[in-house]
Design a protein around this motif. Structure first.
Motif, PDB file in Angstrom:
ATOM      1  N   SER A  33      23.707  15.779  17.465  1.00  0.00           N
ATOM      2  CA  SER A  33      23.992  15.678  18.891  1.00  0.00           C
ATOM      3  C   SER A  33      25.471  15.965  19.120  1.00  0.00           C
ATOM      4  CB  SER A  33      23.663  14.271  19.389  1.00  0.00           C
ATOM      5  OG  SER A  33      24.189  14.057  20.677  1.00  0.00           O
ATOM      6  N   LEU A  34      25.784  16.591  20.238  1.00  0.00           N
ATOM      7  CA  LEU A  34      27.189  16.809  20.577  1.00  0.00           C
ATOM      8  C   LEU A  34      27.916  15.484  20.790  1.00  0.00           C
ATOM      9  CD1 LEU A  34      27.054  19.917  22.922  1.00  0.00           C
ATOM     10  CD2 LEU A  34      27.760  19.796  20.535  1.00  0.00           C
ATOM     11  N   ASP A  35      27.181  14.454  21.127  1.00  0.00           N
ATOM     12  CA  ASP A  35      27.791  13.130  21.280  1.00  0.00           C
ATOM     13  C   ASP A  35      28.433  12.660  19.981  1.00  0.00           C
ATOM     14  OD1 ASP A  35      27.058  13.012  23.941  1.00  0.00           O
ATOM     15  OD2 ASP A  35      25.194  11.921  23.527  1.00  0.00           O
ATOM     16  N   ASP A  36      27.908  13.142  18.845  1.00  0.00           N
ATOM     17  CA  ASP A  36      28.488  12.779  17.554  1.00  0.00           C
ATOM     18  C   ASP A  36      29.906  13.323  17.409  1.00  0.00           C
ATOM     19  OD1 ASP A  36      26.036  11.655  16.972  1.00  0.00           O
ATOM     20  OD2 ASP A  36      25.389  13.294  15.656  1.00  0.00           O
ATOM     21  N   LEU A  37      30.210  14.402  18.122  1.00  0.00           N
ATOM     22  CA  LEU A  37      31.523  15.031  18.035  1.00  0.00           C
ATOM     23  C   LEU A  37      32.488  14.575  19.120  1.00  0.00           C
ATOM     24  CD1 LEU A  37      30.376  18.688  17.304  1.00  0.00           C
ATOM     25  CD2 LEU A  37      31.110  16.964  15.658  1.00  0.00           C
ATOM     26  N   ALA A  38      31.984  13.894  20.125  1.00  0.00           N
ATOM     27  CA  ALA A  38      32.810  13.481  21.255  1.00  0.00           C
ATOM     28  C   ALA A  38      33.883  12.490  20.822  1.00  0.00           C
ATOM     29  CB  ALA A  38      31.937  12.850  22.342  1.00  0.00           C
ATOM     30  N   ARG A  39      35.095  12.700  21.314  1.00  0.00           N
ATOM     31  CA  ARG A  39      36.217  11.802  21.024  1.00  0.00           C
ATOM     32  C   ARG A  39      36.949  11.513  22.329  1.00  0.00           C
ATOM     33  NH1 ARG A  39      38.494  11.905  15.860  1.00  0.00           N
ATOM     34  NH2 ARG A  39      39.663  10.203  16.769  1.00  0.00           N
ATOM     35  N   PRO A  40      36.386  10.668  23.194  1.00  0.00           N
ATOM     36  CA  PRO A  40      36.996  10.436  24.505  1.00  0.00           C
ATOM     37  C   PRO A  40      38.397   9.836  24.429  1.00  0.00           C
ATOM     38  CG  PRO A  40      35.195   8.904  24.104  1.00  0.00           C
ATOM     39  CD  PRO A  40      35.187   9.888  22.983  1.00  0.00           C
ATOM     40  N   ASP A  41      38.759   9.208  23.325  1.00  0.00           N
ATOM     41  CA  ASP A  41      40.073   8.592  23.194  1.00  0.00           C
ATOM     42  C   ASP A  41      41.089   9.504  22.506  1.00  0.00           C
ATOM     43  OD1 ASP A  41      38.707   8.499  20.791  1.00  0.00           O
ATOM     44  OD2 ASP A  41      39.610   6.612  20.163  1.00  0.00           O
ATOM     45  N   LEU A  42      40.728  10.760  22.287  1.00  0.00           N
ATOM     46  CA  LEU A  42      41.600  11.683  21.561  1.00  0.00           C
ATOM     47  C   LEU A  42      42.893  11.961  22.322  1.00  0.00           C
ATOM     48  CD1 LEU A  42      41.866  13.459  19.048  1.00  0.00           C
ATOM     49  CD2 LEU A  42      40.791  15.291  20.346  1.00  0.00           C
ATOM     50  N   ILE A  43      42.800  12.217  23.609  1.00  0.00           N
ATOM     51  CA  ILE A  43      43.973  12.475  24.445  1.00  0.00           C
ATOM     52  C   ILE A  43      44.081  11.323  25.427  1.00  0.00           C
ATOM     53  CG2 ILE A  43      44.983  14.030  26.142  1.00  0.00           C
ATOM     54  CD1 ILE A  43      43.694  16.318  24.602  1.00  0.00           C
ATOM     55  N   GLU A  44      45.226  10.659  25.397  1.00  0.00           N
ATOM     56  CA  GLU A  44      45.357   9.398  26.122  1.00  0.00           C
ATOM     57  C   GLU A  44      45.728   9.529  27.598  1.00  0.00           C
ATOM     58  OE1 GLU A  44      47.977   6.950  23.850  1.00  0.00           O
ATOM     59  OE2 GLU A  44      46.642   6.941  22.114  1.00  0.00           O
ATOM     60  N   SER A  45      46.321  10.679  27.999  1.00  0.00           N
ATOM     61  CA  SER A  45      46.739  10.801  29.391  1.00  0.00           C
ATOM     62  C   SER A  45      46.674  12.256  29.840  1.00  0.00           C
ATOM     63  CB  SER A  45      48.173  10.286  29.561  1.00  0.00           C
ATOM     64  OG  SER A  45      49.074  11.155  28.877  1.00  0.00           O
ATOM     65  N   GLU A  47      49.142  13.811  31.165  1.00  0.00           N
ATOM     66  CA  GLU A  47      50.397  14.427  30.727  1.00  0.00           C
ATOM     67  C   GLU A  47      50.290  14.910  29.284  1.00  0.00           C
ATOM     68  OE1 GLU A  47      50.278  11.298  32.125  1.00  0.00           O
ATOM     69  OE2 GLU A  47      50.893  11.956  34.131  1.00  0.00           O
ATOM     70  N   GLU A  48      49.666  14.137  28.439  1.00  0.00           N
ATOM     71  CA  GLU A  48      49.489  14.542  27.046  1.00  0.00           C
ATOM     72  C   GLU A  48      48.591  15.780  26.969  1.00  0.00           C
ATOM     73  OE1 GLU A  48      48.074  12.764  22.719  1.00  0.00           O
ATOM     74  OE2 GLU A  48      47.962  11.474  24.485  1.00  0.00           O
ATOM     75  N   LEU A  49      47.558  15.830  27.776  1.00  0.00           N
ATOM     76  CA  LEU A  49      46.675  16.990  27.822  1.00  0.00           C
ATOM     77  C   LEU A  49      47.443  18.224  28.287  1.00  0.00           C
ATOM     78  CD1 LEU A  49      43.939  18.402  27.657  1.00  0.00           C
ATOM     79  CD2 LEU A  49      43.473  17.564  29.980  1.00  0.00           C
ATOM     80  N   GLU A  50      48.265  18.076  29.336  1.00  0.00           N
ATOM     81  CA  GLU A  50      49.063  19.204  29.837  1.00  0.00           C
ATOM     82  C   GLU A  50      50.021  19.724  28.775  1.00  0.00           C
ATOM     83  OE1 GLU A  50      48.768  20.924  32.639  1.00  0.00           O
ATOM     84  OE2 GLU A  50      47.043  19.676  33.136  1.00  0.00           O
ATOM     85  N   ARG A  51      50.682  18.826  28.025  1.00  0.00           N
ATOM     86  CA  ARG A  51      51.591  19.246  26.953  1.00  0.00           C
ATOM     87  C   ARG A  51      50.835  19.975  25.854  1.00  0.00           C
ATOM     88  NH1 ARG A  51      53.684  14.061  27.758  1.00  0.00           N
ATOM     89  NH2 ARG A  51      52.675  13.346  25.854  1.00  0.00           N
ATOM     90  N   PHE A  52      49.675  19.458  25.498  1.00  0.00           N
ATOM     91  CA  PHE A  52      48.860  20.093  24.463  1.00  0.00           C
ATOM     92  C   PHE A  52      48.444  21.503  24.886  1.00  0.00           C
ATOM     93  CE2 PHE A  52      44.533  21.179  23.119  1.00  0.00           C
ATOM     94  CZ  PHE A  52      44.745  21.328  21.755  1.00  0.00           C
ATOM     95  N   LEU A  53      47.947  21.639  26.125  1.00  0.00           N
ATOM     96  CA  LEU A  53      47.498  22.947  26.596  1.00  0.00           C
ATOM     97  C   LEU A  53      48.665  23.925  26.708  1.00  0.00           C
ATOM     98  CD1 LEU A  53      44.855  21.899  29.284  1.00  0.00           C
ATOM     99  CD2 LEU A  53      44.446  22.814  26.981  1.00  0.00           C
ATOM    100  N   ALA A  54      49.816  23.465  27.184  1.00  0.00           N
ATOM    101  CA  ALA A  54      50.985  24.341  27.285  1.00  0.00           C
ATOM    102  C   ALA A  54      51.388  24.845  25.899  1.00  0.00           C
ATOM    103  CB  ALA A  54      52.146  23.599  27.945  1.00  0.00           C
ATOM    104  N   ASP A  55      51.379  23.970  24.909  1.00  0.00           N
ATOM    105  CA  ASP A  55      51.720  24.367  23.545  1.00  0.00           C
ATOM    106  C   ASP A  55      50.674  25.330  22.986  1.00  0.00           C
ATOM    107  OD1 ASP A  55      53.369  24.052  21.101  1.00  0.00           O
ATOM    108  OD2 ASP A  55      51.510  23.195  20.311  1.00  0.00           O
ATOM    109  N   LEU A  56      49.413  25.059  23.239  1.00  0.00           N
ATOM    110  CA  LEU A  56      48.331  25.928  22.777  1.00  0.00           C
ATOM    111  C   LEU A  56      48.470  27.330  23.368  1.00  0.00           C
ATOM    112  CD1 LEU A  56      45.585  26.379  21.339  1.00  0.00           C
ATOM    113  CD2 LEU A  56      44.512  25.559  23.453  1.00  0.00           C
ATOM    114  N   TYR A  57      48.660  27.409  24.695  1.00  0.00           N
ATOM    115  CA  TYR A  57      48.789  28.711  25.356  1.00  0.00           C
ATOM    116  C   TYR A  57      50.028  29.454  24.858  1.00  0.00           C
ATOM    117  CZ  TYR A  57      45.209  26.862  28.488  1.00  0.00           C
ATOM    118  OH  TYR A  57      44.071  26.317  29.007  1.00  0.00           O
ATOM    119  N   ALA A  58      51.140  28.744  24.673  1.00  0.00           N
ATOM    120  CA  ALA A  58      52.366  29.379  24.172  1.00  0.00           C
ATOM    121  C   ALA A  58      52.156  29.930  22.773  1.00  0.00           C
ATOM    122  CB  ALA A  58      53.511  28.370  24.185  1.00  0.00           C
ATOM    123  N   SER A  59      51.456  29.199  21.915  1.00  0.00           N
ATOM    124  CA  SER A  59      51.244  29.677  20.555  1.00  0.00           C
ATOM    125  C   SER A  59      50.325  30.891  20.542  1.00  0.00           C
ATOM    126  CB  SER A  59      50.663  28.567  19.674  1.00  0.00           C
ATOM    127  OG  SER A  59      49.354  28.230  20.066  1.00  0.00           O
TER     128      SER A  59
END
Length: 65
Positions: A33-45, A47-59
């Motif tokens: 099940s995809l639920d087995d892969l879900a990690r809802p606590d992986l990104i805490e905010s 702002e953290e998601l925005e920083r991650f995506l900005a770094d991903l897009y830049a790379s």
């Protein structure tokens, strides 16, 4: 040691072990099940998601220039 392992001619001194054999040795089971892969606590905010995506897009753009 398993007899499924065989010498890897590209890397002397190493052996090739098939993925299913590695999974068996490590006790890994198939995802049912995809639920087995879900990690809802992986990104805490947001702002953290925005920083991650900005770094991903830049790379991803790094090698294009």
């Amino acid at each position: 040691m398993s007899t499924d392992a065989e010498r890897n001619p590209d890397w002397p001194g190493t052996v090739h072990v098939p993925a299913d054999e590695l999974a068996r040795r490590q006790g890994v089971e198939p995802v049912t099940s995809l639920d087995d892969l879900a990690r809802p606590d992986l990104i805490e905010s947001d702002e953290e998601l925005e920083r991650f995506l900005a770094d991903l897009y830049a790379s991803r753009r790094e090698g294009l220039a």
